[in-house]
Design a protein around this motif. Structure first.
Motif, PDB file in Angstrom:
ATOM      1  N   UNK A  12       6.645   3.978  11.266  1.00 34.27           N
ATOM      2  CA  UNK A  12       7.059   4.121   9.844  1.00 34.27           C
ATOM      3  C   UNK A  12       6.359   5.219   8.991  1.00 34.27           C
ATOM      4  N   UNK A  13       6.769   6.149   8.600  1.00 33.74           N
ATOM      5  CA  UNK A  13       6.064   7.039   7.906  1.00 33.74           C
ATOM      6  C   UNK A  13       6.449   6.830   6.363  1.00 33.74           C
ATOM      7  N   UNK A  14       7.642   6.873   6.177  1.00 38.24           N
ATOM      8  CA  UNK A  14       8.058   6.691   4.679  1.00 38.24           C
ATOM      9  C   UNK A  14       9.368   5.901   4.756  1.00 38.24           C
ATOM     10  N   UNK A  15       9.967   5.611   3.668  1.00 35.09           N
ATOM     11  CA  UNK A  15      10.915   4.837   3.684  1.00 35.09           C
ATOM     12  C   UNK A  15      12.457   5.455   4.363  1.00 35.09           C
ATOM     13  N   UNK A  16      12.391   6.732   4.531  1.00 37.40           N
ATOM     14  CA  UNK A  16      13.386   7.254   5.379  1.00 37.40           C
ATOM     15  C   UNK A  16      12.742   8.281   6.482  1.00 37.40           C
ATOM     16  N   UNK A  76       7.095  -1.252   5.714  1.00 33.13           N
ATOM     17  CA  UNK A  76       6.059  -0.015   5.598  1.00 33.13           C
ATOM     18  C   UNK A  76       4.736  -0.175   6.476  1.00 33.13           C
ATOM     19  N   UNK A 108       0.264   4.918   9.994  1.00 33.94           N
ATOM     20  CA  UNK A 108       0.089   5.538   8.707  1.00 33.94           C
ATOM     21  C   UNK A 108       0.017   6.890   8.578  1.00 33.94           C
TER      22      UNK A 108
END
Ligand code: ZN
Lengths: 184, 100
Positions: free
Chosen positions: A71-75, A58, A140
């Motif tokens: 990385x923006x979110x888990x997927x 993350x 982020x």
């Protein structure tokens, strides 16, 4: 025959720049961007195609030359390339185990740099952007005033701020205010 | 400003990045067509809205985008626990333990 009217996409803050003794802000040139959604396996496969592993932790990013993966979110990842055309980046559709959307024109970016960069951004962003909480390479999605943005720390005193194109005049105005306050 | 821990970002984030999404653990029925109006009303509209510990859904809407669950005290606004969507409801004993 009459010539067809072709709409051209315009960046409303294109060419905007500001510099004082603490911070400089400039509108970034156009870039290729992909919103990439995938399972871990799909992300790994796409990383091989790009020759750049997508970050799995993350808040992190990876980059190589003009290409960055955030990385923006888990997927969910945001892929940005400041040089190569989108056709070179978009994954092939065969055996697709992912969803890749060209959003090159949805976003515009500002480059905020200088000793006052952190304070300029903090004027409108509730996040802790100190070097310990948001080290170089951090990425982020967050909020800037009322506009959703994506922040990438590219250096100790430099950031790339991505926002939706139609929000950019609003974000620019906040940046100008922040730069003024950072300079006082 | 509240600082809320996102179980997907695994980090504390300012509340401005979040949106409350109502009561958690409401099971959607699989026989909706057969429900009476009263049953449907209870499922669809009636919420506990307690003064005290509430189990809620939250969404990290301006962050990772994920929905998750939180146990929040509605008087103190204190978040007692956050956990990922799909994880089971903490037991009453566990909630009582968190309250201490
Ligand atoms: Zn999150």
């Amino acid at each position: 025959m009459a010539k067809a009217n072709v709409a051209t996409r315009d960046n409303p803050t294109s060419g905007n720049r500001l510099a004082n003794a603490s911070v400089s802000i400039e509108s970034a040139p156009p870039a290729s961007r992909i919103s990439f959604r995938a399972t871990p396996k799909g992300a790994k496969d796409f990383g091989k195609t790009l020759d750049l592993d997508l970050p799995v932790k993350p808040g992190q990013s990876t980059s190589k030359s003009t290409l960055s993966a955030l990385w923006i979110g888990p997927d969910e990842w945001l892929i940005i390339d400041t040089k190569n055309p989108i056709d070179k980046l978009m994954p092939r559709r065969e055996n697709a185990n992912f969803c890749a959307t060209d959003i090159s024109h949805r976003n515009v970016a500002f480059i905020v740099s200088g000793n006052g960069a952190e304070n300029t951004l903090c004027a409108s962003c509730p996040r802790d952007l100190s070097l310990s909480a948001f080290p170089v390479g951090s990425a982020s999605r967050t909020i800037f005033g009322k506009a959703e943005v994506v922040l990438l720390r590219t250096g100790k005193t430099s950031f790339r701020l991505e926002c939706w194109r139609s929000f950019s005049p609003y974000v620019w105005d906040l940046l100008v205010d922040g730069a003024h306050d950072a300079h006082i | 400003m509240l600082v809320i821990h996102c179980p997907y970002c695994q980090a504390d984030r300012p509340e401005l990045e979040f949106a409350n999404a109502g009561e958690a653990h409401i099971v959607r029925p699989d026989n909706m067509a057969e429900m009476t109006d009263a049953e449907f009303e209870k499922m669809f509209f009636v919420r506990q809205n307690p003064k005290g510990v509430n189990l809620e859904r939250w969404r990290h809407i301006h962050g990772c985008g994920r929905f998750f669950n939180a146990i929040r005290h509605t008087v103190s606004d204190k978040f007692l626990k956050v956990y990922k969507a799909g994880e089971s409801r903490p037991s009453d004993a566990e909630i009582a333990e968190l309250m201490k």
